[in-house]
Write an enzyme that holds these catalytic residues in place. Structure first.
Site, PDB file in Angstrom:
ATOM      1  N   HIS A  39       4.352  -9.733  -8.949  1.00 10.98           N
ATOM      2  CA  HIS A  39       3.383  -8.638  -9.065  1.00 10.98           C
ATOM      3  C   HIS A  39       2.221  -9.082  -9.932  1.00 10.98           C
ATOM      4  O   HIS A  39       2.384  -9.897 -10.838  1.00 10.98           O
ATOM      5  CB  HIS A  39       4.018  -7.410  -9.735  1.00 10.98           C
ATOM      6  CG  HIS A  39       4.965  -6.662  -8.865  1.00 10.98           C
ATOM      7  ND1 HIS A  39       4.546  -5.817  -7.869  1.00 10.98           N
ATOM      8  CD2 HIS A  39       6.323  -6.633  -8.846  1.00 10.98           C
ATOM      9  CE1 HIS A  39       5.606  -5.292  -7.271  1.00 10.98           C
ATOM     10  NE2 HIS A  39       6.698  -5.784  -7.841  1.00 10.98           N
ATOM     11  N   GLU A 106       4.225  -3.799  -2.796  1.00 10.13           N
ATOM     12  CA  GLU A 106       4.137  -2.408  -3.226  1.00 10.13           C
ATOM     13  C   GLU A 106       4.064  -2.364  -4.740  1.00 10.13           C
ATOM     14  O   GLU A 106       4.390  -3.350  -5.390  1.00 10.13           O
ATOM     15  CB  GLU A 106       5.333  -1.589  -2.715  1.00 10.13           C
ATOM     16  CG  GLU A 106       6.638  -1.996  -3.314  1.00 10.13           C
ATOM     17  CD  GLU A 106       7.754  -1.001  -2.990  1.00 10.13           C
ATOM     18  OE1 GLU A 106       8.674  -0.956  -3.789  1.00 10.13           O
ATOM     19  OE2 GLU A 106       7.698  -0.291  -1.986  1.00 10.13           O
TER      20      GLU A 106
END
Length: 187
Positions: A39, A106
């Protein structure tokens, strides 16, 4: 049955030396795998984050048997040729112990949208499919070029996987049914 640890390499776990030490301790304790999150931003609240690829390279050189990798690399957010180069380099550093998980990524609004990246599932699924094709081609060890809707690259050659066969490349998605990504894009 095999057991692995999944660690978010951000927030309290952002320190690179701590992560490398933890991987060594996991191997010594008998764990089979050690996986990091890929991420840039996981939530709207900013927290420190370490690069999983730098960490995996360090872990590859300090462990001997752990399977290592990313839980899910959001391939539509990354340049597939960069992921291919990083992954095959770590595959060689680890003597074939890298396992690469790929997906759409996501949370879409934070992980992609806040950087101006597309968030439409249809676009992300198409970029994922093209990215997987690029990974396949670049990991073949043969000269490869690609021309798609989202990505183009001229002829280049990368190292092939450590074990030399296409079925043992670092990508877990290589032989997977890619129709799930296609269905996600049709929603």
């Amino acid at each position: 049955m095999r057991y692995a640890i999944s660690i978010p390499n951000f927030g309290d776990w952002a320190d690179p030396r701590t992560m490398v030490d933890l991987a060594g301790e996991a191997e010594a304790a008998g764990w089979d795998g050690f996986f990091l999150w890929d991420h840039i931003r996981f939530s709207a609240t900013p927290v420190p984050v370490s690069d999983p690829w730098v960490l995996l390279a360090a872990i590859a050189t300090t462990t001997e048997r752990l399977i290592i990798g990313t839980m899910v690399t959001p391939l539509p957010r990354r340049r597939p040729w960069v992921v291919a180069r990083q992954a095959v380099s770590i595959d060689h550093l680890s003597n074939g112990r890298l396992m690469l998980g790929v997906g759409l990524g996501e949370p879409l609004d934070v992980e992609l949208g806040s950087f101006g990246e597309p968030t439409e599932l249809k676009v992300l699924a198409a970029r994922l499919d093209e990215g997987l094709a690029i990974l396949d081609g670049l990991w073949s060890g043969e000269e490869f070029s690609f021309s798609g809707t989202h990505y183009q690259l001229g002829p280049m050659t990368f190292l092939s996987s450590v074990h030399g066969s296409r079925s043992s490349s670092p990508a877990t998605g290589r032989t997977a049914d890619r129709s799930a990504a296609r269905r996600a894009g049709m929603g």
